[in-house]
Design a protein around this motif. Structure first.
Motif, PDB file in Angstrom:
ATOM      1  N   LYS A  20       1.091  -1.226   0.030  1.00  0.00           N
ATOM      2  CA  LYS A  20      -0.028  -0.102  -0.098  1.00  0.00           C
ATOM      3  C   LYS A  20       0.920   1.230  -0.103  1.00  0.00           C
ATOM      4  N   THR A  21       2.036   1.331   0.727  1.00  0.00           N
ATOM      5  CA  THR A  21       2.799   2.499   0.796  1.00  0.00           C
ATOM      6  C   THR A  21       3.510   2.681  -0.355  1.00  0.00           C
ATOM      7  N   VAL A  22       4.177   1.468  -0.787  1.00  0.00           N
ATOM      8  CA  VAL A  22       4.612   1.721  -2.190  1.00  0.00           C
ATOM      9  C   VAL A  22       3.691   2.190  -3.328  1.00  0.00           C
ATOM     10  N   ARG A  23       2.681   1.601  -3.317  1.00  0.00           N
ATOM     11  CA  ARG A  23       1.518   2.345  -4.450  1.00  0.00           C
ATOM     12  C   ARG A  23       1.132   3.713  -4.138  1.00  0.00           C
ATOM     13  N   HIS A  24       1.084   4.095  -2.901  1.00  0.00           N
ATOM     14  CA  HIS A  24       0.873   5.482  -2.433  1.00  0.00           C
ATOM     15  C   HIS A  24       2.070   6.377  -2.876  1.00  0.00           C
ATOM     16  N   GLU A  25       2.793   6.124  -2.612  1.00  0.00           N
ATOM     17  CA  GLU A  25       4.199   6.980  -2.958  1.00  0.00           C
ATOM     18  C   GLU A  25       4.316   7.117  -4.347  1.00  0.00           C
ATOM     19  N   ILE A  26       4.273   6.031  -5.054  1.00  0.00           N
ATOM     20  CA  ILE A  26       4.253   6.096  -6.648  1.00  0.00           C
ATOM     21  C   ILE A  26       3.256   7.136  -7.162  1.00  0.00           C
ATOM     22  N   ALA A  27       1.983   6.739  -6.529  1.00  0.00           N
ATOM     23  CA  ALA A  27       0.817   7.830  -7.294  1.00  0.00           C
ATOM     24  C   ALA A  27       1.533   9.369  -6.910  1.00  0.00           C
ATOM     25  N   HIS A  28       1.951   9.728  -6.045  1.00  0.00           N
ATOM     26  CA  HIS A  28       2.697  11.058  -5.851  1.00  0.00           C
ATOM     27  C   HIS A  28       3.501  11.186  -6.775  1.00  0.00           C
ATOM     28  N   HIS A  29       4.298  10.422  -7.241  1.00  0.00           N
ATOM     29  CA  HIS A  29       5.136  10.697  -8.411  1.00  0.00           C
ATOM     30  C   HIS A  29       4.504  11.102  -9.950  1.00  0.00           C
ATOM     31  N   PHE A  30       3.032  10.382  -9.940  1.00  0.00           N
ATOM     32  CA  PHE A  30       2.300  10.526 -10.874  1.00  0.00           C
ATOM     33  C   PHE A  30       1.412  11.823 -10.767  1.00  0.00           C
ATOM     34  N   GLY A  31       1.440  12.383  -9.734  1.00  0.00           N
ATOM     35  CA  GLY A  31       1.028  13.825  -9.476  1.00  0.00           C
ATOM     36  C   GLY A  31      -0.391  13.599  -8.710  1.00  0.00           C
ATOM     37  N   MET A  32      -0.537  12.610  -7.945  1.00  0.00           N
ATOM     38  CA  MET A  32      -1.981  12.497  -7.128  1.00  0.00           C
ATOM     39  C   MET A  32      -1.671  13.023  -5.737  1.00  0.00           C
ATOM     40  N   THR A  33      -2.319  13.888  -5.304  1.00  0.00           N
ATOM     41  CA  THR A  33      -2.177  14.352  -3.936  1.00  0.00           C
ATOM     42  C   THR A  33      -2.875  13.440  -2.688  1.00  0.00           C
ATOM     43  N   ASP A  34      -2.375  13.944  -1.443  1.00  0.00           N
ATOM     44  CA  ASP A  34      -2.714  12.864  -0.462  1.00  0.00           C
ATOM     45  C   ASP A  34      -4.286  13.120  -0.404  1.00  0.00           C
ATOM     46  N   ALA A  35      -5.198  14.140  -0.570  1.00  0.00           N
ATOM     47  CA  ALA A  35      -6.441  14.300  -0.510  1.00  0.00           C
ATOM     48  C   ALA A  35      -7.079  13.307  -1.554  1.00  0.00           C
ATOM     49  N   GLN A  36      -6.434  13.151  -2.753  1.00  0.00           N
ATOM     50  CA  GLN A  36      -7.339  12.357  -3.654  1.00  0.00           C
ATOM     51  C   GLN A  36      -6.927  10.925  -3.525  1.00  0.00           C
ATOM     52  N   LEU A  37      -5.637  10.462  -2.944  1.00  0.00           N
ATOM     53  CA  LEU A  37      -5.469   9.194  -2.471  1.00  0.00           C
ATOM     54  C   LEU A  37      -6.209   8.753  -1.370  1.00  0.00           C
ATOM     55  N   ASP A  38      -6.437   9.630  -0.470  1.00  0.00           N
ATOM     56  CA  ASP A  38      -7.590   9.368   0.731  1.00  0.00           C
ATOM     57  C   ASP A  38      -8.821   8.994   0.277  1.00  0.00           C
ATOM     58  N   GLU A  39      -9.202   9.676  -0.704  1.00  0.00           N
ATOM     59  CA  GLU A  39     -10.458   9.556  -1.118  1.00  0.00           C
ATOM     60  C   GLU A  39     -10.610   8.301  -1.935  1.00  0.00           C
ATOM     61  N   ILE A  40      -9.704   7.985  -2.815  1.00  0.00           N
ATOM     62  CA  ILE A  40      -9.616   6.630  -3.180  1.00  0.00           C
ATOM     63  C   ILE A  40      -9.564   5.469  -2.554  1.00  0.00           C
ATOM     64  N   GLU A  41      -8.719   5.474  -1.284  1.00  0.00           N
ATOM     65  CA  GLU A  41      -8.609   4.468  -0.233  1.00  0.00           C
ATOM     66  C   GLU A  41      -9.841   4.367   0.546  1.00  0.00           C
ATOM     67  N   GLN A  42     -10.750   5.638   0.900  1.00  0.00           N
ATOM     68  CA  GLN A  42     -11.725   5.405   1.472  1.00  0.00           C
ATOM     69  C   GLN A  42     -12.870   4.435   0.639  1.00  0.00           C
ATOM     70  N   ARG A  43     -12.963   4.703  -0.586  1.00  0.00           N
ATOM     71  CA  ARG A  43     -14.015   4.316  -1.456  1.00  0.00           C
ATOM     72  C   ARG A  43     -13.603   2.455  -1.679  1.00  0.00           C
ATOM     73  N   TRP A  44     -12.401   2.400  -1.702  1.00  0.00           N
ATOM     74  CA  TRP A  44     -11.614   1.089  -1.813  1.00  0.00           C
ATOM     75  C   TRP A  44     -12.068   0.283  -0.745  1.00  0.00           C
ATOM     76  N   SER A  45     -11.964   0.820   0.534  1.00  0.00           N
ATOM     77  CA  SER A  45     -12.205   0.096   1.810  1.00  0.00           C
ATOM     78  C   SER A  45     -13.681  -0.344   1.873  1.00  0.00           C
ATOM     79  N   LYS A  46     -14.408   0.651   1.324  1.00  0.00           N
ATOM     80  CA  LYS A  46     -15.939   0.271   1.514  1.00  0.00           C
ATOM     81  C   LYS A  46     -16.362  -0.795   0.821  1.00  0.00           C
ATOM     82  N   ARG A  47     -15.631  -1.085  -0.398  1.00  0.00           N
ATOM     83  CA  ARG A  47     -16.065  -2.204  -1.055  1.00  0.00           C
ATOM     84  C   ARG A  47     -15.388  -3.582  -0.686  1.00  0.00           C
ATOM     85  N   TYR A  48     -14.216  -3.505   0.137  1.00  0.00           N
ATOM     86  CA  TYR A  48     -13.756  -4.677   0.656  1.00  0.00           C
ATOM     87  C   TYR A  48     -13.898  -4.800   2.153  1.00  0.00           C
TER      88      TYR A  48
END
Length: 124
Positions: A96-124
């Motif tokens: 999870k941490t590796v994917r998170h930091e690589i997402a920053h390399h691709f330009g995603m913010t912490d807020a965007q990643l938090d939103e994605i992770e919240q949606r992801w955790s609701k599914r599983y």
């Protein structure tokens, strides 16, 4: 967990990324450290920071970007171990941490990643 085993988990997390992402990882260094330095923490506590991206995201690069030091992603072993109870949790958190930091390399913010992770955790 010893440092060599932990570094192997980080390597495996990178290997598990889809090829289309791996192909875009240019001029980037991946490192493993026990803890973040004072400079890296930016006021956070020693065990709060699990990983850190330092560099210029791909979305902010222009034609003048060149001849620069590599971007750097650092994964911090001891903080990850501190929040995990089992080896399986460590493996999952490293991924999870590796994917998170690589997402920053691709330009995603912490807020965007938090939103994605919240949606992801609701599914599983």
């Amino acid at each position: 967990m010893d440092a060599k085993t932990f570094s192997g988990l980080v390597s495996r997390a990178l290997d598990n990324l889809p090829d289309e992402f791996l192909d875009l990882l240019e001029n980037i260094e991946i490192a493993v450290e026990d803890y973040p330095s004072l400079r890296q923490r930016h006021g956070s506590k020693r065990n709060e920071l699990l990983g850190l991206y330092e560099g210029v995201p791909l979305t902010e690069r222009d034609t003048h970007y060149g001849l620069v030091l590599p971007d750097k992603i650092t994964i911090f072993q001891k903080p990850i171990e501190a929040i995990c109870k089992t080896e399986e949790e460590i493996i999952d958190q490293v991924e999870k941490t590796v994917r998170h930091e690589i997402a920053h390399h691709f330009g995603m913010t912490d807020a965007q990643l938090d939103e994605i992770e919240q949606r992801w955790s609701k599914r599983y």
